[in-house]
Design an enzyme around this catalytic site. Structure first.
Site: not given
Ligand SMILES: Nc1nc2c(ncn2[C@@H]2O[C@H](COP(=O)(O)OP(=O)(O)OP(=O)(O)O)[C@@H](O)[C@H]2O)c(=O)[nH]1
Length: 337
Positions: A171, A179, A184, A188, A215
């Site tokens: 992850d 983001n 965004h 990506d 992610e």
């Molecule tokens: N750009 C983009 N962002 C995505 C995609 N899928 C998920 N996300 C974003 O990934 C982020 C995941 O955030 P969190 O689950 O809070 O985790 P994190 O900020 O990585 O924090 P930790 O995992 O604890 O380190 C969210 O803001 C989602 O919107 C995608 O296909 N593209």
């Protein structure tokens, strides 16, 4: 695209010669002269189309077709019966066995060519749709659905062979902040770069990298034990360090990092899995290990082996593996996710 492969099955060499002449230039042509030979050839290399005589000297063409359709690896291969049977009941028998079309002897060459062309077009379209359905649109890697299929298949294989099966769940750290800061579309792009780093770290054709969602990525490593899986995780983290994708709002490093959870299923011997053990246990264990890696400070790997039939809590069996040379290594325990 590769030339399609056609398998012609008939016990009459003259008939094979006529068909091969008519279909020249439409693909690579192989032939078989009885049912067993036909089945051996389709297993050896899956063709794009089979032209099948209904009346073969050993097993009937109908039986060959039924066996092909019962095998998931061959079920999508179109079969055209080319046979002397003229009765509607025979045609029905062929269609019920799974045939796509039916041509009666003596054949009309233009009709044969036209029908073969139609079936090859349908097969090419099916192949494309199947590939699209299995692929993640953003990264071009396998998608969740395709991973689920691979997990079922490899779990069964591990039980059959007694070889270990490892799973990495990975992850991106602080990706929400990435983001929010870069936007965004840049997010990506970052996911594509992470997928590339993971893909470039895999060495065996049987390894499966997939985007698990958002992610999060998974890597399924057949015939791989804990230390092999740790090597793969270390390679991915090292490539990301080398790529040094800036992450100004990460609390872990100044570049994009990932946390990795590893779970390993070591079947004790070839045979059925212990009662209570299912493939979902492997994803659950990897997920728990990933959570532990996040809790321990991110940019690191944790591992958990599945040893018992009864699921056990992750933490006591967890094995912390901080990635080397990273700022996180020097941290003691990181903050909670
Ligand atoms: N750009 C983009 N962002 C995505 C995609 N899928 C998920 N996300 C974003 O990934 C982020 C995941 O955030 P969190 O689950 O809070 O985790 P994190 O900020 O990585 O924090 P930790 O995992 O604890 O380190 C969210 O803001 C989602 O919107 C995608 O296909 N593209």
């Amino acid at each position: 695209m590769n030339a399609p492969e056609l398998l012609l099955v008939d016990d009459d060499p003259g008939m094979i010669q006529v068909m091969a002449g008519a279909l020249k230039g439409m693909g690579r042509i192989r032939f078989a002269m009885d049912g067993h030979q036909a089945l051996a050839k389709v297993h050896e290399h899956v063709p794009d189309l089979v032209l099948l005589d209904g009346d073969l000297p050993d097993i009937s063409g109908f039986e060959v077709c039924r066996r092909m359709k019962a095998d998931p690896a061959l079920a999508d291969v179109p079969v055209i019966f080319v046979t002397g049977y003229l009765e509607p009941a025979d045609e029905l028998r062929g269609l019920e066995a799974g045939a796509s079309d039916f041509i009666t002897k003596p054949i009309s060459e233009p009709l044969l060519v036209a029908r073969v062309r139609t079936q090859l077009r349908v097969k090419a379209l099916t192949d494309t749709l199947r590939a699209v359905a299995a692929t993640d649109g953003l990264t071009g890697q396998a998608n969740r659905r395709s991973f689920d299929e691979a997990l079922q298949r490899e779990w069964a294989r591990a039980n059959r062979t007694g070889q270990p099966l490892a799973l990495l769940m990975m992850d991106v750290d602080h990706f929400k902040a990435y983001n929010d800061h870069y936007g965004h579309p840049a997010g990506d792009d970052c996911l594509r770069r992470v997928a590339d780093a993971a893909s470039d770290s895999l060495r065996r054709p049987t390894d499966v990298l997939a985007r698990y969602g958002g992610e999060e990525f998974v890597v399924l490593l057949p015939n791989t034990d804990g230390s092999g899986a740790e090597d793969v995780a270390a390679r991915i983290q090292s490539r990301l360090r080398d790529a040094a994708l800036p992450h100004a709002t990460s609390q872990t490093a100044d570049h994009v990092t990932v946390s990795v959870g590893i779970a390993v299923y070591p079947p004790r011997s070839a045979g059925p899995a212990a009662p209570g053990l299912a493939p979902e246990r492997l994803t659950q264990a990897a997920d728990e290990a990933l959570y532990a890696a996040k809790q321990a400070g991110r940019d690191r790997t944790w591992r958990q082996d599945i040893l018992d039939a009864q699921p056990s809590p992750a933490a006591p069996g967890g094995c912390p593996l901080p990635s080397t040379d990273s700022p996180a290594t020097r941290d003691a325990q990181g903050s909670a996710a």
